[in-house]
Design a protein around this motif. Structure first.
Motif, mmCIF file in Angstrom:
data_model
loop_
_atom_site.group_PDB
_atom_site.id
_atom_site.type_symbol
_atom_site.label_atom_id
_atom_site.label_comp_id
_atom_site.label_asym_id
_atom_site.label_seq_id
_atom_site.Cartn_x
_atom_site.Cartn_y
_atom_site.Cartn_z
ATOM 1 N N HIS A 1 -7.154 5.423 1.578
ATOM 2 C CA HIS A 1 -6.788 4.052 1.407
ATOM 3 C C HIS A 1 -8.095 3.277 1.623
ATOM 4 O O HIS A 1 -8.655 3.037 2.833
ATOM 5 C CB HIS A 1 -5.716 3.568 2.381
ATOM 6 N N ALA B 1 0.728 4.092 -2.683
ATOM 7 C CA ALA B 1 0.487 5.571 -2.558
ATOM 8 C C ALA B 1 1.743 6.461 -2.857
ATOM 9 O O ALA B 1 1.459 7.599 -3.649
ATOM 10 C CB ALA B 1 0.301 5.600 -0.910
ATOM 11 N N ASP C 1 -6.739 -3.694 -2.084
ATOM 12 C CA ASP C 1 -6.504 -2.347 -1.808
ATOM 13 C C ASP C 1 -6.560 -1.417 -2.714
ATOM 14 O O ASP C 1 -5.796 -1.606 -3.764
ATOM 15 C CB ASP C 1 -5.026 -2.453 -1.112
ATOM 16 N N VAL D 1 0.886 -1.111 0.012
ATOM 17 C CA VAL D 1 0.009 0.079 -0.019
ATOM 18 C C VAL D 1 0.931 1.204 -0.058
ATOM 19 O O VAL D 1 0.553 2.207 -0.657
ATOM 20 C CB VAL D 1 -1.009 0.002 1.158
ATOM 21 N N ILE E 1 -6.249 3.008 -3.546
ATOM 22 C CA ILE E 1 -5.748 4.297 -3.406
ATOM 23 C C ILE E 1 -6.498 5.327 -4.224
ATOM 24 O O ILE E 1 -6.558 5.335 -5.312
ATOM 25 C CB ILE E 1 -4.325 4.747 -3.640
ATOM 26 N N MET F 1 -4.754 11.430 0.309
ATOM 27 C CA MET F 1 -5.251 10.102 -0.184
ATOM 28 C C MET F 1 -6.251 9.357 0.793
ATOM 29 O O MET F 1 -5.993 9.441 1.653
ATOM 30 C CB MET F 1 -4.368 9.301 -0.828
#
Lengths: 388, 388
Positions: free
Chosen positions: A258, A235, A266, A231, A268, A256
């Motif tokens: 998540h 990002a 996942d 993640v 973003i 952002m």
């Protein structure tokens, strides 16, 4: 160009706490600064070389101020862009550019840009005013719940409202606005990207934000974010793509969400950006090798960017005015928190407190993140911004 | 007492670079500051709330300045002590106290104090003037070589001379002075002790100093010193004993020689002290949890002292004017050194350079001391303080 102890003059539009913290670095480098702010009690009135009181939205004032300096930057987005256009035409370097500011000042345009550039963001609709939005609801193009945002001049949760029914529309101002899908998210993240005039780019680590549920202001900023490496990487990639799209010079703070898609992967989603030092980067003064403020300066002056890595874990707690207190500020229990290792208060220099006003922040640094998090809570539960 | 965004006024005697760096922390805490300095181009003229131009040695000026503030500190020892005595009598808190300053201002008294308190120091003799010293030589009470020091008003190597023969005496001023044994030393060390009004004490790590052979100014300050744990402990103990002797409030920088006795055992000899932020602690801005400047403030305001530990290794390189250059300063290759990770220049804000003038410093921080040391040398060999 020689900036250090020279005749070079840096102009800063806005004299709030971001400007004040930027001035700490202009003093460190002995760079001459001119600051414009409408408030003659602005936090930046000390620490600059020349302070001017005047409206940031007034064409003539901003234009005349720009004529005094060799390079112009901002610490607030809401400034007169026509004046900046004219100054830029006349050859003044302005970072971030008026073009970047124009895209960012209007949340509708900002969101359109994300869509045009395949940058993941929540779905949105743009409206010229409330009637327009109501029509859309009537036609079922827009459905509750959604997030209403004023297209312009919002800050710190002002100009944002979660609308769950028609009742929530009653008190909204009739201004240009957008409606966004209400995204269920796991975390709010931010990445600050520094980009210099020459194109050198560095990103700060991904930070994690926790918001105050009512005031919609950040309560804790945690660096590094306690998220999966995958993640984190995503990002960073998204933030770099946003940075590339804006082609900014200086900092770009990318906020952002998540979240996860329908299959549980996942994702973003970009929320919004700020082309300047940002609340989510204040921890960097104590935790990073180079603070966001120093890197903003380095970027706009086309100096080499400094190392954005952290020396230690950092957590930032905002100091906002307690509800029920208005008047001359007192920082209750500040001595108590200063007795804890790794705790540094920053007092912005606003004499008057009022509910939810940003009055300062506290940075907690520690080699151990869990310990930093424990101390941050102790700090949060101890210090209170009240009035005499 | 409420210091933060309040009516409280801190007075600072002296407006040089030490004052300037102290002001960074008064701004951070939004503490009102009044600065007095004879030079209207003093580095501290910006960043304070009120700047006054005037002599620090003039009774009336210092006294009147003191009447404007609620607490007084110094960033230079050479100030009018009679004025401070009167202000203290009238109830003004002054840290360091005039009593401490009086002991330190006179190197003869300072050395006597070490002897009286069993603090290890090189042997010394006191003289009212040059004739007195010559008599002592004639009577063989004093022998070449020795270190001549002006009893008062020396700084940065001014007022210090190694005398190896009668020839070295020719150009010495006829002032009160001391002669010290010339000590062969392995290292010059320093420890900064912070002591608050309430008696809380914290010491910074032992640092190691390397001096420029001609200018007698510090070239590198290395934290932590690369010495045996036993020597480190001894240096800390001696520094604490010196601190106890002076009973100071605020910082006390204790400069020491690491030498050995006739049997080859490590010994520590106190050289001299400064009751204020010190060149040997500049590294702390980037390397320590709490900088020396913040801890000086915390100490004199009787706030809890901050953590004096380091986050990372730190090395400080002084930026002094190159020989052969005089006039408006240019920092040659500053961009080059800023491209190296962990390198932060501090530019004091003196427009005019001259040979050996302290114009700034550069801090190098790194997780690895060897790497920091390598970079420090690269910095030292790159940046040059010259004139346009």
């Amino acid at each position: 160009m020689n900036y250090f102890s020279s005749d070079f003059k840096l102009g800063i539009l806005g004299g709030g706490q971001l400007g004040k913290m930027l001035l700490a670095d202009t003093r460190k480098f002995d760079i001459q600064t001119f600051v414009l702010d409408p408030n003659d009690e602005a936090p930046s009135r000390f620490g600059c070389n020349n302070f001017y009181k005047g409206s940031l939205m007034d064409f003539d004032i901003v234009y005349q101020f720009g004529k005094l300096v060799d390079l112009l930057t901002i610490e607030i987005e809401n400034v007169n862009l026509d004046a900046l256009d004219k100054l830029e035409e006349e050859g003044l370097p302005i970072f971030p550019s008026p073009k970047t500011l124009r895209l960012i000042q209007n949340k509708g345009k900002q969101k359109d840009l994300y869509v045009q550039n395949d940058i993941p963001t929540s779905k949105h609709l743009r409206f010229v005013g409330l009637d327009d939005l109501r029509n859309s609801l009537a036609k079922d193009e827009l459905e509750f719940p959604f997030v209403w945002k004023s297209a312009q001049f919002g800050y710190d949760g002002n100009g944002v409202k979660i609308c769950r029914s028609a009742l929530d529309l009653v008190k909204l101002p009739d201004v240009e606005c957008i409606a966004e899908d209400l995204v269920p998210f796991k975390n709010e993240l931010a990445v600050i990207v520094a980009r210099s005039f020459s194109g050198e780019i560095k990103t700060y680590p991904v930070v994690e934000m926790e918001f105050h549920p009512e005031a919609n202001q950040v309560e804790y900023v945690i660096c590094p974010a306690r998220i999966d490496e995958k993640v984190t990487q995503k990002a960073q990639e998204v933030a770099l793509k946003v940075s590339e799209t804006f082609n900014h010079v200086g900092l770009l703070a990318v906020e952002m969400f998540h979240s996860e898609d329908s299959e549980g992967n996942d994702i973003i989603l970009v929320n919004e950006v700020a082309p300047r030092p940002h609340n989510s980067g204040h921890y960097s003064i104590e935790a990073s090798y180079t603070s966001q403020f120093e890197n903003h300066l380095r970027a706009i002056l086309n100096l080499p960017l400094g190392n954005t890595d952290s020396k230690v874990a950092g957590i930032m707690v905002n100091l906002v005015g307690e509800e029920g207190f208005e008047g001359q500020v007192v920082y209750e229990n500040i001595k108590k928190i200063m007795a804890i290792d790794g705790v540094t208060p920053h007092i912005y220099g606003k004499r008057e407190t009022r509910p939810f006003r940003k009055m300062g922040h506290v940075t907690i640094v520690n080699e151990n993140m869990n310990e930093a998090r424990r101390i941050a809570e102790e700090v949060k539960n101890s210090i209170r911004v009240v009035s005499v």
